[in-house]
Design an enzyme around this catalytic site. Structure first.
Site, PDB file in Angstrom:
ATOM      1  N   THR A 261      -8.125   3.438   8.241  1.00  9.87           N
ATOM      2  CA  THR A 261      -9.322   2.594   8.325  1.00  9.87           C
ATOM      3  C   THR A 261      -9.385   1.962   9.715  1.00  9.87           C
ATOM      4  O   THR A 261      -8.410   1.375  10.174  1.00  9.87           O
ATOM      5  CB  THR A 261      -9.252   1.484   7.242  1.00  9.87           C
TER       6      THR A 261
ATOM      7  N   HIS B 213      -3.659  -4.914   7.622  1.00 10.18           N
ATOM      8  CA  HIS B 213      -3.824  -3.752   8.486  1.00 10.18           C
ATOM      9  C   HIS B 213      -2.954  -3.873   9.736  1.00 10.18           C
ATOM     10  O   HIS B 213      -3.062  -4.818  10.490  1.00 10.18           O
ATOM     11  CB  HIS B 213      -5.274  -3.471   8.916  1.00 10.18           C
ATOM     12  N   GLY B 214      -2.054  -2.913   9.848  1.00 14.05           N
ATOM     13  CA  GLY B 214      -1.191  -2.834  11.040  1.00 14.05           C
ATOM     14  C   GLY B 214      -0.048  -3.829  11.056  1.00 14.05           C
ATOM     15  O   GLY B 214       0.678  -3.910  12.055  1.00 14.05           O
TER      16      GLY B 214
ATOM     17  N   HIS C 188      -5.589   3.686  -1.580  1.00 12.14           N
ATOM     18  CA  HIS C 188      -6.928   3.985  -1.060  1.00 12.14           C
ATOM     19  C   HIS C 188      -7.337   5.359  -1.586  1.00 12.14           C
ATOM     20  O   HIS C 188      -6.712   6.367  -1.240  1.00 12.14           O
ATOM     21  CB  HIS C 188      -6.879   3.983   0.481  1.00 12.14           C
TER      22      HIS C 188
ATOM     23  N   ARG D 240      -9.566   8.013  -1.095  1.00 18.16           N
ATOM     24  CA  ARG D 240     -10.519   8.437  -0.054  1.00 18.16           C
ATOM     25  C   ARG D 240     -11.438   9.528  -0.595  1.00 18.16           C
ATOM     26  O   ARG D 240     -11.064  10.312  -1.468  1.00 18.16           O
ATOM     27  CB  ARG D 240      -9.763   8.976   1.162  1.00 18.16           C
TER      28      ARG D 240
ATOM     29  N   GLU E 172      -8.636   0.560  -2.812  1.00 11.33           N
ATOM     30  CA  GLU E 172      -9.579   0.547  -1.680  1.00 11.33           C
ATOM     31  C   GLU E 172     -10.502   1.748  -1.820  1.00 11.33           C
ATOM     32  O   GLU E 172     -10.040   2.858  -2.122  1.00 11.33           O
ATOM     33  CB  GLU E 172      -8.819   0.668  -0.360  1.00 11.33           C
TER      34      GLU E 172
ATOM     35  N   ARG F 296      -7.235  12.851   0.672  1.00  9.46           N
ATOM     36  CA  ARG F 296      -6.138  13.382   1.507  1.00  9.46           C
ATOM     37  C   ARG F 296      -4.754  12.916   1.045  1.00  9.46           C
ATOM     38  O   ARG F 296      -3.764  13.539   1.342  1.00  9.46           O
ATOM     39  CB  ARG F 296      -6.354  13.031   2.980  1.00  9.46           C
TER      40      ARG F 296
ATOM     41  N   HIS G 174       1.142   6.295   1.676  1.00  4.30           N
ATOM     42  CA  HIS G 174       1.995   7.237   2.412  1.00  4.30           C
ATOM     43  C   HIS G 174       2.951   8.014   1.502  1.00  4.30           C
ATOM     44  O   HIS G 174       3.425   9.085   1.864  1.00  4.30           O
ATOM     45  CB  HIS G 174       2.816   6.507   3.480  1.00  4.30           C
TER      46      HIS G 174
ATOM     47  N   GLU H 220     -10.826  -9.471   2.611  1.00  2.00           N
ATOM     48  CA  GLU H 220      -9.561  -9.154   3.265  1.00  2.00           C
ATOM     49  C   GLU H 220      -9.849  -9.119   4.756  1.00  2.00           C
ATOM     50  O   GLU H 220     -10.653  -8.294   5.220  1.00  2.00           O
ATOM     51  CB  GLU H 220      -9.022  -7.790   2.801  1.00  2.00           C
TER      52      GLU H 220
ATOM     53  N   ASN I  88       0.863  -1.191   0.000  1.00  2.00           N
ATOM     54  CA  ASN I  88       0.000   0.000   0.000  1.00  2.00           C
ATOM     55  C   ASN I  88       0.901   1.244   0.000  1.00  2.00           C
ATOM     56  O   ASN I  88       1.689   1.442   0.936  1.00  2.00           O
ATOM     57  CB  ASN I  88      -0.902  -0.028   1.240  1.00  2.00           C
TER      58      ASN I  88
HETATM   59  N1  PXP Z   1      -5.941  -3.057   4.316  1.00  3.27           N
HETATM   60  C1  PXP Z   1      -6.845  -2.042   4.345  1.00  3.27           C
HETATM   61  C2  PXP Z   1      -8.258  -2.333   3.993  1.00  3.27           C
HETATM   62  C3  PXP Z   1      -6.457  -0.735   4.695  1.00  3.27           C
HETATM   63  O1  PXP Z   1      -7.368   0.256   4.710  1.00  3.27           O
HETATM   64  C4  PXP Z   1      -5.099  -0.482   4.981  1.00  3.27           C
HETATM   65  C5  PXP Z   1      -4.647   0.913   5.296  1.00  3.27           C
HETATM   66  O2  PXP Z   1      -4.881   1.761   4.233  1.00  3.27           O
HETATM   67  C6  PXP Z   1      -4.196  -1.566   4.917  1.00  3.27           C
HETATM   68  C7  PXP Z   1      -4.650  -2.840   4.608  1.00  3.27           C
HETATM   69  C8  PXP Z   1      -2.745  -1.381   5.200  1.00  3.27           C
HETATM   70  O3  PXP Z   1      -2.590  -1.083   6.549  1.00  3.27           O
HETATM   71  P1  PXP Z   1      -1.174  -0.594   7.081  1.00  3.27           P
HETATM   72  O4  PXP Z   1      -0.868   0.698   6.440  1.00  3.27           O
HETATM   73  O5  PXP Z   1      -1.396  -0.502   8.560  1.00  3.27           O
HETATM   74  O6  PXP Z   1      -0.192  -1.681   6.708  1.00  3.27           O
END
Ligand code: PXP
Length: 242
Positions: free
Chosen positions: A100, A192-193, A42, A44, A69, A48, A9, A150, A6
């Site tokens: 998210t 995520h995370g 993503h 949005r 996303e 942003r 950033h 996911e 992703n």
């Molecule tokens: N999956 C989804 C659905 C997300 O919204 C995000 C963050 O944009 C991620 C995965 C990736 O998360 P992270 O940036 O914490 O690795």
């Protein structure tokens, strides 16, 4: 198990100065050269970080798999129908959230999600839904004919990284959800995370086909470079320390 990076950033840094660098398209190329099998952004509602033009150019330049996303709104469906990314992941979106915050409540928003799914699948776009590791939610995704899900690993990640909750219990929920989803015939992704420190246990779950990782890779990339950061994560995913 595949890695999709992703790159939101990268656009966040660019938007901090409203300038034209760094370019997410260049970042996507470097991720792919380092072995990533997918690129995720993503788009949005508040734009942003990632902008519409980024998605359009990425669609023409990503040579692996572009996953966008988005919230299940008519504006986003129109963009997806025009740009036709390989995959759309439906996510919940709240204006003042930092990222998210949880999975989409597929049961609560069943009608809208079913309609959105149909519109995207009719446009020949793969669809995935970001859901918590909750069996009712997963069964409902299957009922709505979502081909992919996911699984949200956010609570597990927080339990390991921030010490909130029980990592073993959260991991068990993810493994159980992945097994159930696979049994129903869904393609199982997760994310995520996730970080270099908490990836091992998730990488060892055989039903998960792909991980979506952003923050941790881009954070490391700011210090060691994007290609090195992607390669290190791929090595951990391929050979998790058990
Ligand atoms: N999956 C989804 C659905 C997300 O919204 C995000 C963050 O944009 C991620 C995965 C990736 O998360 P992270 O940036 O914490 O690795």
């Amino acid at each position: 198990m595949r890695l999709a990076v992703n790159i939101d950033h990268i656009a966040t840094i660019r938007e901090a100065r409203k300038t034209d660098e760094p370019d997410p398209v260049a970042a996507a190329v470097l991720c792919e050269l380092a072995g990533a099998q997918g690129i995720t952004v993503h788009l949005r509602g508040d734009r942003r970080h990632i902008q519409d033009r980024d998605v359009e150019v990425l669609r023409r330049t990503v040579s692996t798999h572009l996953n966008v996303e988005m919230a299940a709104t008519s504006e986003m469906v129109r963009i997806a129908q025009t740009v036709k990314p390989h995959q759309v992941t439906l996510v919940p979106e709240r204006k003042d959230e930092v990222t998210t915050e949880g999975g989409l409540d597929v049961v609560l928003h069943s009608g809208n999600i079913e309609k959105t799914l149909r519109q995207l699948l009719d446009a020949r776009i793969e669809v995935s839904i970001f859901v918590d590791p909750d069996l009712e939610q997963i069964r409902h995704c299957h009922k709505l004919h979502s081909p992919r899900i996911e699984i949200n690993t956010g609570k597990y990640s927080d339990a390991v990284t921030r010490g909130t909750g029980n990592p073993a219990a959260e991991l068990d929920k993810i493994a159980t959800a992945a097994r159930a989803a696979k049994k129903l015939g869904l393609t199982v992704l997760a994310g995520h995370g996730l970080t270099y420190r908490n990836i091992d246990a998730i990488a060892a779950i055989p039903e998960i086909e792909e991980l979506n990782i952003g923050h941790s890779i881009i954070a490391r990339a700011s210090l060691v470079g994007l290609e090195a950061a992607v390669r290190e994560m791929i090595a951990l995913i391929r050979n998790p320390r058990r």
